[in-house]
Write a protein that holds these residues in place. Structure first.
Motif, PDB file in Angstrom:
ATOM      1  N   LEU A   6       0.867  -1.181   0.000  1.00  0.00           N
ATOM      2  CA  LEU A   6       0.000   0.000   0.000  1.00  0.00           C
ATOM      3  C   LEU A   6       0.897   1.221   0.000  1.00  0.00           C
ATOM      4  O   LEU A   6       1.804   1.341   0.828  1.00  0.00           O
ATOM      5  N   THR A   7       0.645   2.145  -0.917  1.00  0.00           N
ATOM      6  CA  THR A   7       1.609   3.219  -1.098  1.00  0.00           C
ATOM      7  C   THR A   7       0.967   4.528  -1.530  1.00  0.00           C
ATOM      8  O   THR A   7      -0.113   4.554  -2.121  1.00  0.00           O
ATOM      9  N   GLY A   8       1.691   5.608  -1.202  1.00  0.00           N
ATOM     10  CA  GLY A   8       1.395   6.917  -1.756  1.00  0.00           C
ATOM     11  C   GLY A   8       2.323   7.170  -2.922  1.00  0.00           C
ATOM     12  O   GLY A   8       2.524   6.292  -3.766  1.00  0.00           O
ATOM     13  N   GLY A   9       2.953   8.353  -2.931  1.00  0.00           N
ATOM     14  CA  GLY A   9       3.762   8.741  -4.072  1.00  0.00           C
ATOM     15  C   GLY A   9       5.241   8.498  -3.919  1.00  0.00           C
ATOM     16  O   GLY A   9       5.711   7.365  -3.958  1.00  0.00           O
ATOM     17  N   VAL A  10       6.011   9.557  -3.688  1.00  0.00           N
ATOM     18  CA  VAL A  10       7.469   9.509  -3.832  1.00  0.00           C
ATOM     19  C   VAL A  10       8.123   8.480  -2.907  1.00  0.00           C
ATOM     20  O   VAL A  10       8.864   7.604  -3.353  1.00  0.00           O
ATOM     21  N   GLY A  11       7.867   8.570  -1.591  1.00  0.00           N
ATOM     22  CA  GLY A  11       8.509   7.649  -0.661  1.00  0.00           C
ATOM     23  C   GLY A  11       8.109   6.209  -0.897  1.00  0.00           C
ATOM     24  O   GLY A  11       8.934   5.295  -0.882  1.00  0.00           O
ATOM     25  N   GLY A  12       6.819   5.995  -1.146  1.00  0.00           N
ATOM     26  CA  GLY A  12       6.348   4.649  -1.397  1.00  0.00           C
ATOM     27  C   GLY A  12       6.881   4.082  -2.693  1.00  0.00           C
ATOM     28  O   GLY A  12       7.176   2.881  -2.786  1.00  0.00           O
ATOM     29  N   ALA A  13       7.016   4.928  -3.708  1.00  0.00           N
ATOM     30  CA  ALA A  13       7.525   4.460  -4.992  1.00  0.00           C
ATOM     31  C   ALA A  13       8.949   3.914  -4.859  1.00  0.00           C
ATOM     32  O   ALA A  13       9.334   2.972  -5.558  1.00  0.00           O
ATOM     33  N   LYS A  14       9.723   4.503  -3.957  1.00  0.00           N
ATOM     34  CA  LYS A  14      11.078   3.996  -3.729  1.00  0.00           C
ATOM     35  C   LYS A  14      11.050   2.556  -3.233  1.00  0.00           C
ATOM     36  O   LYS A  14      11.822   1.702  -3.684  1.00  0.00           O
ATOM     37  N   LEU A  15      10.153   2.278  -2.293  1.00  0.00           N
ATOM     38  CA  LEU A  15      10.062   0.911  -1.770  1.00  0.00           C
ATOM     39  C   LEU A  15       9.554  -0.049  -2.839  1.00  0.00           C
ATOM     40  O   LEU A  15      10.070  -1.167  -2.965  1.00  0.00           O
ATOM     41  N   VAL A  16       8.571   0.374  -3.622  1.00  0.00           N
ATOM     42  CA  VAL A  16       8.043  -0.501  -4.671  1.00  0.00           C
ATOM     43  C   VAL A  16       9.139  -0.841  -5.668  1.00  0.00           C
ATOM     44  O   VAL A  16       9.279  -1.995  -6.097  1.00  0.00           O
ATOM     45  N   LEU A  17       9.951   0.149  -6.032  1.00  0.00           N
ATOM     46  CA  LEU A  17      11.059  -0.114  -6.954  1.00  0.00           C
ATOM     47  C   LEU A  17      12.041  -1.105  -6.339  1.00  0.00           C
ATOM     48  O   LEU A  17      12.520  -2.021  -7.024  1.00  0.00           O
ATOM     49  N   GLY A  18      12.344  -0.935  -5.059  1.00  0.00           N
ATOM     50  CA  GLY A  18      13.229  -1.884  -4.393  1.00  0.00           C
ATOM     51  C   GLY A  18      12.662  -3.290  -4.389  1.00  0.00           C
ATOM     52  O   GLY A  18      13.388  -4.275  -4.611  1.00  0.00           O
ATOM     53  N   LEU A  19      11.369  -3.419  -4.158  1.00  0.00           N
ATOM     54  CA  LEU A  19      10.722  -4.735  -4.163  1.00  0.00           C
ATOM     55  C   LEU A  19      10.843  -5.404  -5.519  1.00  0.00           C
ATOM     56  O   LEU A  19      11.023  -6.629  -5.605  1.00  0.00           O
ATOM     57  N   CYS A  20      10.771  -4.602  -6.582  1.00  0.00           N
ATOM     58  CA  CYS A  20      10.842  -5.163  -7.930  1.00  0.00           C
ATOM     59  C   CYS A  20      12.228  -5.697  -8.266  1.00  0.00           C
ATOM     60  O   CYS A  20      12.392  -6.402  -9.277  1.00  0.00           O
ATOM     61  N   HIS A  21      13.221  -5.346  -7.449  1.00  0.00           N
ATOM     62  CA  HIS A  21      14.565  -5.907  -7.602  1.00  0.00           C
ATOM     63  C   HIS A  21      14.853  -6.993  -6.573  1.00  0.00           C
ATOM     64  O   HIS A  21      15.844  -7.711  -6.701  1.00  0.00           O
ATOM     65  N   ALA A  22      13.994  -7.102  -5.568  1.00  0.00           N
ATOM     66  CA  ALA A  22      14.189  -8.112  -4.532  1.00  0.00           C
ATOM     67  C   ALA A  22      13.430  -9.397  -4.837  1.00  0.00           C
ATOM     68  O   ALA A  22      13.830 -10.479  -4.406  1.00  0.00           O
ATOM     69  N   VAL A  23      12.323  -9.280  -5.552  1.00  0.00           N
ATOM     70  CA  VAL A  23      11.527 -10.428  -5.998  1.00  0.00           C
ATOM     71  C   VAL A  23      11.165 -10.170  -7.451  1.00  0.00           C
ATOM     72  O   VAL A  23      11.326  -9.046  -7.951  1.00  0.00           O
ATOM     73  N   PRO A  24      10.675 -11.168  -8.182  1.00  0.00           N
ATOM     74  CA  PRO A  24      10.241 -10.895  -9.557  1.00  0.00           C
ATOM     75  C   PRO A  24       9.202  -9.775  -9.589  1.00  0.00           C
ATOM     76  O   PRO A  24       8.246  -9.774  -8.804  1.00  0.00           O
TER      77      PRO A  24
END
Length: 304
Positions: A6-24
């Protein structure tokens, strides 16, 4: 491993990007705040969704975290010449999303389908879902009266003193297609270190979405937005003080009570007695490596 965030904008987008490199990347679903959405100059604008789209497609402005890299501003210059409202910046390339979204909404297409089309066009792997296709509007009750969110956040730069926050339409809103299924199928559910009151609360204000989190079989873990006893950026600390809350991870954990099972704290935070299980990591996310590190720490906590 199916991961929902669950995310908002800038800060959350950073975590989502990290997740996309940690799992498929295809195993990641981002459920995004739409309480910030509004109509400006006749255009339907979805700031948090667009930040996710730009970030995950590699088009985001690296310095500011929002908008497009290499943007031009001819439209804004022409707008100013004609005396138009210029308090909300619309770049020339950015206009493409707003124009196409506005036209599609006018044809009766739901926001979730529009966002999915944008993501396909840019080859984005994770699923991006608006929290609802129904309109929800964040309103700020302040010492300057009731302000629409973007007027408070952008036009007034968060300067008014806040006494309450309202999410108009949330009680009647239904989760967008795919939201409840993603939560039910998830192995891990994360709440990004977005502003709890402005970016996450709109999602939790949608009754069926909140209940799905409460009922989820997967652990729900919040990544604290507090680092070293304060907020890294944005109005989080100011807002907490105005709402009579201590600026601490413990306050955020209590705010999420009944929804989260655990919280990932920053290693610089002082010792705290939280009502949920905790783990610690360096949660600052300046670089891509930082984002991957925080994502892996949150996933490891879920596995524990």
């Amino acid at each position: 491993m199916k991961v929902v965030v669950l995310t908002g904008g800038v800060g959350g987008a950073k975590l989502v990007l990290g997740l996309c490199h940690a799992v498929p990347a295809t195993d990641v679903t981002a459920i995004v705040n739409t309480g910030d959405d509004f109509v400006h100059l006749g255009l339907a604008i979805s700031p948090d969704i667009d930040t996710l789209l730009y970030t995950l497609s590699g088009k985001a402005n690296a310095a500011q975290g929002w908008g497009r890299e290499g943007e031009s501003w001819g439209f804004m210059a022409a707008l100013r010449e004609l005396g138009g409202a210029d308090w909300f910046q619309l770049g020339d390339g950015d206009l493409a999303l707003h124009v196409l979204r506005t036209a599609a909404l006018a044809r009766g297409e739901p926001l979730s389908r529009i966002v999915a089309g944008f993501a396909r066009s840019w080859g984005i792997g994770p699923t991006i879902l608006p929290m609802s296709d129904d309109p929800v509007a964040t309103e700020i009750v302040s010492d300057e009266g009731v302000l629409p969110f973007q007027h408070y956040f952008v036009a007034r730069r968060c300067e008014p003193r806040v006494s309450a926050i309202r999410f108009v339409g949330a009680e009647q809103a239904r989760p967008a297609p795919g939201v409840l299924d993603a939560i039910a199928a998830a192995d891990v559910i994360l709440i990004a270190p977005s502003n709890p009151f402005l970016s996450v609360d709109p999602l939790l204000a949608v009754p069926a979405l909140r209940q799905a989190l409460v009922d989820a079989r997967a652990p729900v873990i919040a990544v604290s937005p507090i680092v070293g006893g304060t907020a890294v950026k944005g109005p989080t600390a100011k807002l907490m003080g105005e709402l009579g809350l201590e600026v601490s991870a413990a306050s955020v954990a209590r705010h999420y009570a009944g929804v989260i099972d655990a919280m990932l704290l920053d290693e610089r935070d002082p010792p705290a007695d939280l009502p949920v299980r905790t783990a610690r990591a360096d949660t600052l996310m300046h670089s891509l490596d930082d984002r991957i590190r925080v994502a892996r720490a949150a996933l490891a906590m879920a596995g524990a």
